[in-house]
Design a protein around this motif. Structure first.
Motif, short mmCIF file in Angstrom:
data_model
loop_
_atom_site.label_atom_id
_atom_site.label_comp_id
_atom_site.label_asym_id
_atom_site.label_seq_id
_atom_site.Cartn_x
_atom_site.Cartn_y
_atom_site.Cartn_z
N VAL A 1 -1.38 -5.51 -8.09
CA VAL A 1 -2.20 -4.33 -7.86
C VAL A 1 -2.70 -3.78 -9.18
O VAL A 1 -2.08 -3.95 -10.23
CB VAL A 1 -1.43 -3.23 -7.08
CG1 VAL A 1 -1.06 -3.70 -5.69
CG2 VAL A 1 -0.20 -2.78 -7.82
N ARG A 2 -3.86 -3.13 -9.12
CA ARG A 2 -4.43 -2.48 -10.32
C ARG A 2 -3.90 -1.05 -10.38
O ARG A 2 -3.79 -0.38 -9.39
CB ARG A 2 -5.94 -2.44 -10.25
CG ARG A 2 -6.58 -3.78 -10.31
CD ARG A 2 -8.10 -3.67 -10.47
NE ARG A 2 -8.75 -4.91 -10.10
CZ ARG A 2 -8.74 -6.01 -10.84
NH1 ARG A 2 -8.13 -6.00 -12.01
NH2 ARG A 2 -9.35 -7.10 -10.43
N THR B 1 2.50 1.70 -3.49
CA THR B 1 1.59 1.95 -4.61
C THR B 1 0.59 3.06 -4.32
O THR B 1 -0.36 3.24 -5.07
CB THR B 1 0.83 0.67 -4.99
OG1 THR B 1 -0.01 0.28 -3.88
CG2 THR B 1 1.78 -0.45 -5.37
N ALA C 1 0.83 -1.21 0.00
CA ALA C 1 0.00 0.00 0.00
C ALA C 1 0.86 1.26 0.00
O ALA C 1 0.56 2.23 -0.70
CB ALA C 1 -0.94 -0.01 1.20
N GLY D 1 -1.66 3.18 -2.12
CA GLY D 1 -2.99 2.66 -1.82
C GLY D 1 -3.73 2.08 -3.00
O GLY D 1 -4.97 1.97 -2.95
N ALA D 2 -3.04 1.65 -4.04
CA ALA D 2 -3.72 1.05 -5.20
C ALA D 2 -4.49 -0.19 -4.78
O ALA D 2 -4.16 -0.86 -3.79
CB ALA D 2 -2.69 0.67 -6.28
N GLU D 3 -5.53 -0.51 -5.53
CA GLU D 3 -6.34 -1.70 -5.25
C GLU D 3 -5.49 -2.96 -5.39
O GLU D 3 -4.83 -3.16 -6.41
CB GLU D 3 -7.52 -1.76 -6.22
CG GLU D 3 -8.37 -3.00 -6.05
CD GLU D 3 -9.43 -3.14 -7.12
OE1 GLU D 3 -10.00 -4.24 -7.22
OE2 GLU D 3 -9.67 -2.18 -7.88
N VAL D 4 -5.53 -3.81 -4.39
CA VAL D 4 -4.80 -5.08 -4.42
C VAL D 4 -5.72 -6.13 -5.04
O VAL D 4 -6.80 -6.41 -4.52
CB VAL D 4 -4.35 -5.51 -3.02
CG1 VAL D 4 -3.69 -6.89 -3.06
CG2 VAL D 4 -3.40 -4.48 -2.43
N ALA D 5 -5.31 -6.69 -6.18
CA ALA D 5 -6.09 -7.72 -6.85
C ALA D 5 -5.73 -9.11 -6.35
O ALA D 5 -6.55 -10.02 -6.38
CB ALA D 5 -5.85 -7.63 -8.37
#
Length: 130
Positions: free
Chosen positions: A128-129, A66, A63, A68-72
């Motif tokens: 991550v996205r 990145t 997090a 806080g990018a969405e973790v896929a």
């Protein structure tokens, strides 16, 4: 991020107080996470951190790297315990990362999670996205 980028290593201090807070939040009150007597009685070197707490530290590093990018996807095997001493200093867990690929809007990170020079998670990775 581009493939081959080496990310700044993150370090997190883990104390017995952290384990108590995590137990309360997760509902995992297994005494191997707070009692030296029980932990050593089952063959552990001492009280150990919850495996999912260790994974949460890896997720925290992801997090931070990145923004806080969405973790896929986030995964690893629990290979060695994080032994937490009964003192105010605790133990340090470090998370290192390398960008493995960036394609189709997904960034794959290879992670290395260690404590006192020993890998504590096997084959940890995050996707991550963004």
């Amino acid at each position: 991020m581009t493939p081959g980028d080496v990310l700044v290593t993150r370090s997190y201090r883990v104390t017995r107080a952290d384990l108590v807070r995590y137990a309360g939040a997760s509902g995992d009150f297994n005494p191997i996470h707070w009692s030296d007597r029980v932990a050593t009685g089952v063959g552990l070197p001492g009280v150990i951190a919850h495996g999912m707490f260790t994974m949460a530290l890896a997720a925290r590093a992801v997090a931070e790297w990145t923004d806080g990018a969405e973790v896929a996807d986030l995964g690893a095997k629990f290979t060695n315990p994080v032994v937490v001493p009964d003192d105010d200093d605790g133990v340090e867990v470090t998370v290192a990362g390398t960008v493995k690929s960036v394609e189709d809007g997904l960034t794959t990170l290879a992670l290395e999670v260690t404590c006192q020079g020993q890998k504590v998670l096997g084959l940890p990775k995050a996707v991550v996205r963004g």
